[in-house]
Each structure stands twice: as structure tokens, then as C-alpha cells.
Design an enzyme around this catalytic site. Structure first.
Site, short mmCIF file in Angstrom:
data_model
loop_
_atom_site.label_atom_id
_atom_site.label_comp_id
_atom_site.label_asym_id
_atom_site.label_seq_id
_atom_site.Cartn_x
_atom_site.Cartn_y
_atom_site.Cartn_z
N ARG A 196 0.73 -1.23 0.25
CA ARG A 196 -0.05 0.02 0.13
C ARG A 196 0.97 1.34 0.14
O ARG A 196 1.79 1.43 0.64
CB ARG A 196 -0.83 0.00 1.08
CG ARG A 196 -2.05 -0.69 1.13
CD ARG A 196 -3.21 -0.47 0.02
NE ARG A 196 -4.21 -1.21 -0.17
CZ ARG A 196 -4.34 -2.06 -1.19
NH1 ARG A 196 -3.30 -2.43 -1.97
NH2 ARG A 196 -5.51 -2.92 -1.06
N GLU A 252 -1.93 7.46 -5.56
CA GLU A 252 -2.38 6.79 -6.62
C GLU A 252 -3.72 6.79 -7.35
O GLU A 252 -3.80 6.55 -8.36
CB GLU A 252 -1.96 5.53 -6.89
CG GLU A 252 -2.57 4.35 -5.87
CD GLU A 252 -2.03 2.96 -5.78
OE1 GLU A 252 -0.99 2.76 -5.35
OE2 GLU A 252 -2.93 2.02 -6.15
N HIS A 296 0.90 -0.26 -9.91
CA HIS A 296 -0.19 -1.02 -9.25
C HIS A 296 -0.50 -2.32 -10.10
O HIS A 296 -1.61 -2.59 -10.08
CB HIS A 296 -1.39 -0.34 -8.55
CG HIS A 296 -1.92 -1.34 -7.30
ND1 HIS A 296 -2.55 -0.51 -6.47
CD2 HIS A 296 -1.88 -2.16 -6.85
CE1 HIS A 296 -2.73 -1.01 -5.37
NE2 HIS A 296 -2.53 -2.33 -5.55
C1 COI Z 1 -6.15 -5.46 -3.87
O1 COI Z 1 -6.32 -6.60 -4.08
O2 COI Z 1 -6.41 -4.84 -2.70
C2 COI Z 1 -4.97 -4.79 -4.56
O3 COI Z 1 -4.19 -4.09 -4.16
C3 COI Z 1 -4.99 -5.07 -6.03
C4 COI Z 1 -5.89 -4.34 -6.64
C5 COI Z 1 -5.28 -3.05 -7.51
C6 COI Z 1 -6.95 -4.93 -7.58
#
Ligand code: COI
Length: 332
Positions: A234, A263, A295
Site C-alpha cells: 500500500r 495513486e 499497481h
Molecule cells: C488488492 O487486491 O487490494 C490490490 O491491491 C490489487 C488491486 C489493484 C486489484
């Protein structure tokens, strides 16, 4: 049973459609994110599935309650953008996908580190300009480094396995000890020790809440000279400005950042034809020693399929049995 799936990307559609056909359950696919406005489309459906980085507005849950919808299934793992109190007030249960592919994140983190250790970013930029010289981009070898893994959940453990395969020395920290990692004797007593003893610190812990960073100027001062930070967890775990300064002034060797504190609204968006207003992010992108990706650690075919289908399976279980193995404890 009729379900509605919000914020669906093009690459997720086929998995949802296949699931719908196989299970003979109607799933309405909506590309819009779940907001107080769009939730109105859910009237008449039994459950809502969603994924977004945008915070879920409390009003969404009042409307769900009015419509008699009491389950929200997320297609992702992180629940840091969900207001638990609003769910509880409206008697809404929440599920996530806790393990769509720990290996996807682990492999990304290691790939990012390898790219940094061999200076891929600068080398590729040089080669693009037909500059084929080696120096100054001499590499470092992973097998000579101590990798400190912060967080030994599924992703942290998958990461440890890969690093051990490369012959790196691995140490780990977590508040909750995993028996397997304990047996291997990898745990250090506290995060400070991990930071002090590691050449590479890789973060695999959830957000600690706004303002609670693990990597900032004080903790960086404790770290080894030339250390590296890898973050695919994060963005708000790091004070990016202070990390950038430490890389720019040579205290740290570099960083691999797949997440960034600001982001939301930027990552997974094409801003190529716009004035770019985030000056800090601009400096990070320009740095040859910071690998920045939007990400994407999770973004593999296996993970995306699991996110699409496991969230729907959890929803069915919630609606049929009143619970599911992926239900989140809202009191924690
Ligand atoms: C999550 O699964 O919480 C992630 O960080 C990935 C997301 C960008 C789909």
C-alpha cells in the site's frame, strides 16, 4: 438469484460471463464504479460485487439497505477504502478475495528488485538513445544480500520462498508469527531490527492508516547505506517525498514502487495527453533508481480470473448460507 458487478474492466468480463453461464446465475456487468448515484442500478438485484480504489461512500450502504441488499463482495483483497461502520449500521456483510494469487505479487516484487539491482531502467533508457556503454550501471547480486520481509502472510511467505531460491539471506518480521517461518528461524524481534539489518526491505503488510508510515526519514536513517525499499503493498506505508530524497542524496540505493500514496485517479488511467500536476510523482518517474509501476503486481491472468470468480462464489455462499469463508470480520 440476480447479481450485479460494478467497476468491471474489459479484461475481467469474460471470466464473469463464463462464471455466469456455468453457474446459471444472472450477473449484470457494469463498468461504472460503485457510487451513491450508480448504486441505484442495483435495485432488484440480490447482491453487489465491486472493485475500485475510490473510497466507497457511506451513502451507498444506506441505499443498499433500502433496496434490501445485504451483501457486498469485493473482487480484491484490500478493504481499507470501505467504511465498516456504515456497513454495520445497514446490516451489510462484506467479503473479499484474500488469496487470488500471492505468487503474482511475490513474483512481481522479486522481478522489480532484480530489475533495479541490474539497473534495467537506466540501461534501457540509454539503449533507447543508442548509448551502449556499461558504466556506471554495474549490478549487484541478490545472492549477496539480506532481504528483510515485513509481513509473513500469504504474499510475504510466497516472496520468502522465491528469495531463498535465489540464495539471498532472508529475515522476516510480523506481529503474528507463522509456524513455518518460525521453524526456519527467520523472525527478528521487531521492525527496527529488520530495517537495520536488511539490504532490501520488502513490504507485505496492509495499510496502517493515513500518516502511519513504515518508511520515512527517521526509519530510513536507521537503515543500511545503499539499502533498497520494495513496496507492492500500500502506498501510504511510505512517505514518498522522504524516500525520494534518500535515493536522490545517495543514502538509499533505490526503490521499487508498485503503489503510491496518491495513486487513486492516476494509476490505470491514460494521462499522456494531459498536463501532469503531481510534481513528486514526476520526480519519482524521472529517477533512474526508482522503478515505478501503476499497481500491476496483481495483474496476471490467474489473479484476475480468481478475483472475478471467487468474489461471485462468496456472494452465492453468503446469499444461500448467510456466510462464506471470505467474510470480513467488521469488528476487527
Ligand atoms: C488488492 O487486491 O487490494 C490490490 O491491491 C490489487 C488491486 C489493484 C486489484
Amino acid at each position: 438469484m440476480k447479481l450485479i458487478d460494478f467497476g468491471v474492466r474489459e479484461d475481467e468480463k469474460k471470466y464473469i460471463q463464463e462464471w455466469s453461464k456455468t453457474n446459471d446465475i444472472e450477473v449484470k456487468i457494469v463498468t461504472d464504479l460503485l457510487t451513491p448515484e450508480t448504486v441505484k442500478m442495483a435495485q432488484g438485484y440480490d447482491g453487489i460485487v465491486a472493485y475500485q480504489q475510490l473510497p466507497y461512500d457511506e451513502k451507498i450502504f444506506d441505499t443498499m439497505n433500502e433496496f434490501g441488499i445485504h451483501v457486498l463482495s469485493l473482487r480484491n483483497v484490500g478493504v481499507d477504502n470501505v467504511p465498516f461502520e456504515a456497513l454495520k449500521r445497514n446490516n451489510i456483510r462484506l467479503t473479499n478475495v484474500p488469496s487470488y494469487s500471492p505468487e503474482a505479487i511475490a513474483e512481481y516484487s522479486v522481478a522489480g528488485l532484480m530489475a533495479l539491482l541490474r539497473n534495467f531502467k537506466h540501461m534501457i533508457r540509454k539503449v533507447d538513445q543508442h548509448d551502449f556503454r556499461w558504466a556506471p550501471d554495474i549490478g549487484r547480486e541478490l545472492n549477496q544480500l539480506t532481504v528483510g520481509v515485513a509481513g509473513t502472510g500469504r504474499i510475504g511467505r510466497a516472496t520468502i520462498k522465491i528469495y531463498q531460491g535465489f540464495g539471498a539471506k532472508v529475515i522476516a518480521y510480523d506481529k503474528f508469527h507463522n509456524p513455518e517461518i518460525e521453524k526456519q528461524g527467520l523472525y527478528v524481534d521487531d521492525l527496527d531490527t529488520l530495517l537495520k539489518e536488511s539490504d532490501v526491505v520488502t513490504l507485505h503488510i496492509p495499510s496502517l492508516g493515513k500518516g502511519h508510515t513504515v518508511i520515512n526519514k527517521d526509519t530510513i536513517a536507521e537503515m543500511k547505506d545503499n539499502a533498497i525499499v520494495v513496496n507492492s503493498a500500500r502506498g501510504d506505508l511510505i512517505n514518498t517525498e522522504e524516500l525520494y530524497d534518500a535515493v536522490a542524496n545517495g543514502k538509499l540505493y533505490g526503490a521499487v514502487l508498485d503503489v503510491y500514496e496518491n495513486e487513486v485517479g492516476v494509476f490505470n488511467t491514460d494521462l499522456s495527453d494531459q498536463e501532469f500536476s503531481d510534481k513528486l510523482l514526476e520526480r519519482v518517474i524521472k529517477s533512474n533508481r526508482i522503478i515505478l509501476t501503476p499497481h500491476i503486481a496483481f495483474y496476471t491472468t490467474k489473479a484476475v480470473k480468481n478475483m472475478a470468480t471467487v468474489s461471485l462464489n462468496s456472494m452465492v455462499s453468503e446469499l444461500e448460507n448467510g456466510s462464506s469463508e471470505n467474510e470480513i470480520n467488521l469488528d476487527k
